[in-house]
Scaffold this motif. Structure first.
Motif, PDB file in Angstrom:
ATOM      1  N   MET A 112      29.147  26.562  34.339  1.00 59.13           N
ATOM      2  CA  MET A 112      30.377  26.382  33.579  1.00 59.13           C
ATOM      3  C   MET A 112      31.559  26.126  34.528  1.00 59.13           C
ATOM      4  N   ARG A 113      32.416  25.195  34.125  1.00 54.76           N
ATOM      5  CA  ARG A 113      33.660  24.925  34.845  1.00 54.76           C
ATOM      6  C   ARG A 113      34.786  25.716  34.184  1.00 54.76           C
ATOM      7  N   SER A 114      35.496  26.500  34.979  1.00 57.78           N
ATOM      8  CA  SER A 114      36.547  27.344  34.440  1.00 57.78           C
ATOM      9  C   SER A 114      37.707  26.498  33.923  1.00 57.78           C
ATOM     10  N   ARG A 115      38.295  26.919  32.836  1.00 57.48           N
ATOM     11  CA  ARG A 115      39.458  26.203  32.298  1.00 57.48           C
ATOM     12  C   ARG A 115      40.699  26.499  33.131  1.00 57.48           C
ATOM     13  N   LYS A 116      40.628  27.588  33.891  1.00 58.13           N
ATOM     14  CA  LYS A 116      41.703  27.890  34.823  1.00 58.13           C
ATOM     15  C   LYS A 116      41.322  27.373  36.193  1.00 58.13           C
ATOM     16  N   HIS A 117      42.217  27.565  37.143  1.00 55.73           N
ATOM     17  CA  HIS A 117      41.956  27.270  38.554  1.00 55.73           C
ATOM     18  C   HIS A 117      41.494  25.824  38.776  1.00 55.73           C
ATOM     19  N   ASN A 118      42.064  24.897  37.992  1.00 50.97           N
ATOM     20  CA  ASN A 118      41.775  23.458  38.166  1.00 50.97           C
ATOM     21  C   ASN A 118      40.304  23.140  37.955  1.00 50.97           C
ATOM     22  N   GLY A 119      39.669  23.863  37.066  1.00 52.63           N
ATOM     23  CA  GLY A 119      38.291  23.537  36.709  1.00 52.63           C
ATOM     24  C   GLY A 119      37.271  23.891  37.758  1.00 52.63           C
ATOM     25  N   THR A 120      37.534  24.873  38.621  1.00 48.70           N
ATOM     26  CA  THR A 120      36.582  25.250  39.673  1.00 48.70           C
ATOM     27  C   THR A 120      35.318  25.859  39.083  1.00 48.70           C
ATOM     28  N   THR A 121      34.256  25.751  39.854  1.00 51.05           N
ATOM     29  CA  THR A 121      32.996  26.374  39.459  1.00 51.05           C
ATOM     30  C   THR A 121      32.798  27.725  40.163  1.00 51.05           C
ATOM     31  N   TYR A 122      33.717  28.125  41.024  1.00 52.78           N
ATOM     32  CA  TYR A 122      33.687  29.428  41.677  1.00 52.78           C
ATOM     33  C   TYR A 122      34.779  30.289  41.042  1.00 52.78           C
ATOM     34  N   ALA A 123      34.380  31.111  40.084  1.00 56.50           N
ATOM     35  CA  ALA A 123      35.387  31.861  39.329  1.00 56.50           C
ATOM     36  C   ALA A 123      34.946  33.287  39.037  1.00 56.50           C
ATOM     37  N   ILE A 124      34.029  33.812  39.855  1.00 56.04           N
ATOM     38  CA  ILE A 124      33.568  35.191  39.646  1.00 56.04           C
ATOM     39  C   ILE A 124      33.849  35.999  40.913  1.00 56.04           C
ATOM     40  N   ASN A 226      43.551  45.084  48.447  1.00 60.43           N
ATOM     41  CA  ASN A 226      42.977  43.978  49.224  1.00 60.43           C
ATOM     42  C   ASN A 226      43.184  42.637  48.505  1.00 60.43           C
ATOM     43  N   PRO A 227      44.440  42.314  48.149  1.00 61.22           N
ATOM     44  CA  PRO A 227      44.692  41.136  47.307  1.00 61.22           C
ATOM     45  C   PRO A 227      44.628  39.820  48.099  1.00 61.22           C
ATOM     46  N   SER A 228      44.206  38.786  47.394  1.00 63.13           N
ATOM     47  CA  SER A 228      44.253  37.422  47.924  1.00 63.13           C
ATOM     48  C   SER A 228      44.305  36.468  46.734  1.00 63.13           C
ATOM     49  N   ARG A 229      44.924  35.296  46.970  1.00 62.68           N
ATOM     50  CA  ARG A 229      44.995  34.273  45.934  1.00 62.68           C
ATOM     51  C   ARG A 229      44.650  32.942  46.602  1.00 62.68           C
ATOM     52  N   PRO A 230      43.377  32.513  46.486  1.00 65.36           N
ATOM     53  CA  PRO A 230      42.994  31.244  47.117  1.00 65.36           C
ATOM     54  C   PRO A 230      43.821  30.078  46.569  1.00 65.36           C
ATOM     55  N   PRO A 231      44.004  29.040  47.356  1.00 66.49           N
ATOM     56  CA  PRO A 231      44.785  27.873  46.904  1.00 66.49           C
ATOM     57  C   PRO A 231      44.205  27.283  45.623  1.00 66.49           C
ATOM     58  N   GLY A 232      45.079  27.015  44.671  1.00 67.07           N
ATOM     59  CA  GLY A 232      44.652  26.420  43.415  1.00 67.07           C
ATOM     60  C   GLY A 232      44.201  27.419  42.372  1.00 67.07           C
ATOM     61  N   TYR A 233      44.205  28.708  42.681  1.00 66.48           N
ATOM     62  CA  TYR A 233      43.753  29.731  41.734  1.00 66.48           C
ATOM     63  C   TYR A 233      44.952  30.429  41.111  1.00 66.48           C
ATOM     64  N   ASP A 234      44.756  30.934  39.884  1.00 62.39           N
ATOM     65  CA  ASP A 234      45.849  31.511  39.114  1.00 62.39           C
ATOM     66  C   ASP A 234      45.890  33.034  39.165  1.00 62.39           C
ATOM     67  N   CYS A 235      44.855  33.689  39.705  1.00 63.92           N
ATOM     68  CA  CYS A 235      44.754  35.157  39.649  1.00 63.92           C
ATOM     69  C   CYS A 235      44.513  35.722  41.046  1.00 63.92           C
ATOM     70  N   GLN A 236      44.817  37.021  41.185  1.00 64.35           N
ATOM     71  CA  GLN A 236      44.543  37.727  42.422  1.00 64.35           C
ATOM     72  C   GLN A 236      43.107  38.258  42.411  1.00 64.35           C
ATOM     73  N   VAL A 237      42.492  38.287  43.584  1.00 69.65           N
ATOM     74  CA  VAL A 237      41.125  38.760  43.704  1.00 69.65           C
ATOM     75  C   VAL A 237      41.022  39.614  44.963  1.00 69.65           C
ATOM     76  N   SER A 238      40.114  40.610  44.956  1.00 67.61           N
ATOM     77  CA  SER A 238      39.934  41.509  46.101  1.00 67.61           C
ATOM     78  C   SER A 238      38.738  41.136  46.954  1.00 67.61           C
ATOM     79  N   THR A 239      37.818  40.350  46.406  1.00 67.16           N
ATOM     80  CA  THR A 239      36.596  39.986  47.131  1.00 67.16           C
ATOM     81  C   THR A 239      36.506  38.469  47.216  1.00 67.16           C
ATOM     82  N   GLN A 240      35.456  37.980  47.863  1.00 64.84           N
ATOM     83  CA  GLN A 240      35.227  36.543  47.848  1.00 64.84           C
ATOM     84  C   GLN A 240      34.725  36.120  46.476  1.00 64.84           C
TER      85      GLN A 240
END
Length: 602
Positions: A112-124, A226-240
């Motif tokens: 599945m392509r996420s509707r957020k984050h510019n349609g990325t397939t890495y969203a977990i 341990n926050p990070s926000r990869p380029p093009g993503y809309d949410c904060q994440v703590s892991t890869q």
């Protein structure tokens, strides 16, 4: 007629074609497959149905002869349903897909392509959330704290954080004080942090932002560890981040249906209502799961062997009815074993008590035999003594009669003869009582006045009491009444108890002032008679002395404590002896007799 033949032939062909088409449609309808798609209900069952129902309608319209329905569930429910063949497809995270693919043959159709984050397939991924006013800034600050997650098998909800901890050299098994797995939906995880019930929550990627967007929480109330926000993503994440959800099919589905589903998923456009409702821009070809495989390898999932306890729980889950039956049989067997052991011990105690009673009866029989011999001798002796006593009584009475006939009787002589007559009658009564004591007979219950019984017993022992300078005191409480008892037997018991006290007091050191107190207490339902002395008391346990026929004296009437106990029990009474407190000294013997029934009272 000839022109009509072609027309009839044409009409016949048309009718046959219609019948064949109708039959084909009916056959197609009869062969329509009902396929169920299991989806992970991370926001609850109702939300999952609303989210994925348009997608099921979309597939039903584009796959020939198939009708799709959604079946939401948790990790465990989807695992069980897939193993039981109740679902043919599953939409879940790649972590559960890899877990299931090791147990069941699955075909990975699309990612599945996420509707957020510019349609990325890495969203977990995992986001570790704490309160903004807490002191927790890093993952190290959570050592020894209480955290919560959705489930042990949740890739974004737990496993990604465990992988991060392994990279940081932490052991999740003993790092936290407690890990609570709350299941779905995900909202309560954030609420538990807000309400200070837990210190931190591990949530899937974007859970915090989605709840803020719904207006149920405020972003400023929370902080991400341990926050990070990869380029093009809309949410904060703590892991890869890891690949998005996958659409997989079981081996039961035919290849033709699988191809049609794959084509329909790839053809889904971002503006289609099914894509909008599902929160996706569409589906793409399956992407590499290397990151997930590496994560599982780090977590030793591939090498982890199922423990015997885990195997038992799995078997119990799959065979719940048999497990319940086995548990019931085990409980029944346990209770039966305990019941048999209890009955065995009960029988054993009964046998021991019976053997003890037999020994008691044997000793009692021996003593009764001795008492019978003494009784015969005493009866003869009493008869011989009674003859001169009767003569003295008769002569004194005759002398009194003759003196009274004189006109001027000698008053001094008359008084002397009267005293001789009184003493002879008293001697005769004493002999009569001694004969009654020596003669053992069947228990005869009658109305007995305990006060008179005590006075008679004390009068029989008066000489011995005076010889040892023992003071006797009688105390009566309550309104006296008659009791139903064997007068002779009770007098034997009472004399034996008083004689035991006299013998014990006679062995005390010189200067000891011996005292015996006879207490009578009358209540509404029973009468208590106590004989209390201030002697040395018993060296042994009084109860064991009754059971073993022990004695502390060499002489007496030959009636031990065990016989006293039996005599009282024959009259429906209770008999017990005990030592007094050390300050008072001595011992106490108590007889409890029930009051006569109302119908026998005067």
């Amino acid at each position: 007629m000839k022109p009509l033949l072609p027309l009839l032939f044409a009409l016949t062909l048309i009718s046959l074609c219609r019948i064949e088409c109708a039959f084909a449609r009916q056959s197609g309808d009869a062969e329509e497959q009902h396929l169920q798609v299991g989806v992970l209900a991370n926001w609850g069952y109702r939300q999952a149905e609303e989210r994925w129902k348009p997608m099921m309608d979309y597939l039903s319209a584009r796959v020939d002869g198939a009708h799709f329905t959604v079946r939401p569930g948790s990790f465990e429910e989807l695992n069980t349903a897939l193993g039981a063949g109740e679902i043919q497809f599953i939409v879940t995270n790649p972590g559960q897909y890899l877990f299931l693919s090791n147990q069941f043959p699955l075909s990975w159709l699309a990612t599945m392509r996420s509707r957020k984050h510019n349609g990325t397939t890495y969203a977990i991924g995992s986001t570790i959330i704490v309160r903004a006013d807490s002191d927790y800034r890093t993952l190290y600050d959570l050592k020894g704290k209480v955290i919560a997650a959705s489930g042990r098998h949740a890739l974004g909800g737990y496993q990604a954080t465990v992988g991060l901890m392994h990279k940081l050299g932490m052991n999740p098994d003993d790092f936290f004080d407690e890990v609570k797995f709350l299941g779905f939906p995900l909202g309560p995880l954030i609420f538990q942090v807000r309400d200070k019930n837990i210190d931190a929550a591990i949530t899937p990627f974007c859970t915090l932002e989605e709840m803020v967007q719904k207006g149920v929480i405020r972003m400023e109330d929370f902080r991400v560890i341990n926050p990070s926000r990869p380029p093009g993503y809309d949410c904060q994440v703590s892991t890869q981040l890891y690949p998005n959800w996958s659409f997989a099919a079981s081996e039961e589905v035919s290849s033709s249906v699988t191809k049609q589903i794959t084509g329909a998923l790839y053809a889904l456009t971002p503006d289609d209502p099914a894509a909008i409702q599902a929160g996706t821009l569409g589906w793409t070809a399956p992407i590499s799961q290397l990151k997930v495989i590496q994560l599982f390898s780090d977590l030793h999932y591939q090498e982890q062997e199922t423990s015997k306890w885990g195997q038992f729980l799995s078997w119990l889950e799959a065979n719940r009815k048999w497990g319940i039956l086995a548990g019931l049989l085990f409980l029944i067997a346990t209770f039966y074993h305990l019941w048999v052991e209890y009955k065995f011990r009960q029988k054993s105690d009964t046998l021991v008590e019976t053997e003890r009673q037999l020994k008691r009866k044997a000793v009692q029989l021996e003593r009764l035999h001795s008492a019978a011999v003494v009784g015969e001798i005493g009866a003869g002796l009493a008869h011989e003594i009674n003859q001169p006593i009767a003569a003295i009584t008769n002569y004194s009475e005759g002398g009194i009669v003759r003196l009274k006939r004189q006109t001027q009787p000698d008053t001094e002589m008359l008084a002397l003869l009267d005293k001789i007559n009184q003493q002879s009658e008293r001697a005769g009564a004493v002999v009569h009582r001694i004969r009654g004591l020596l003669k053992r007979r069947e228990t005869v219950l009658m109305n007995v006045n305990l006060l008179s019984l005590v006075d008679e017993s004390l009068s029989l022992l008066k000489l011995e009491l005076d010889r040892h300078h023992i003071d006797v005191r009688t105390q009566v409480k309550g309104e006296p009444y008659f009791v139903l008892a064997d007068k002779v037997g009770m007098q034997q018991v009472l004399i034996n108890l008083i004689k035991n006290s006299v013998d014990a007091l006679s062995e005390m050191e010189a200067g000891h002032h011996g005292q015996i107190e006879v207490r009578l207490q009358f209540s509404d339902d029973e009468a208590r008679l106590q004989v209390i002395d201030n002697g040395p008391g018993f060296d042994q346990d009084p109860d064991s002395m009754i059971a073993s026929f022990s004695t502390t004296k060499s002489d007496g009437l030959g009636l031990g404590l065990a016989i006293c106990s039996d005599l009282v029990k024959e009259q429906n009474g209770q008999f017990q002896i005990r030592n007094n407190d050390p300050v008072q000294g001595g011992c106490s013997a108590e007889i409890i007799l029930p009051r006569r029934p109302p119908e026998l009272r005067p």
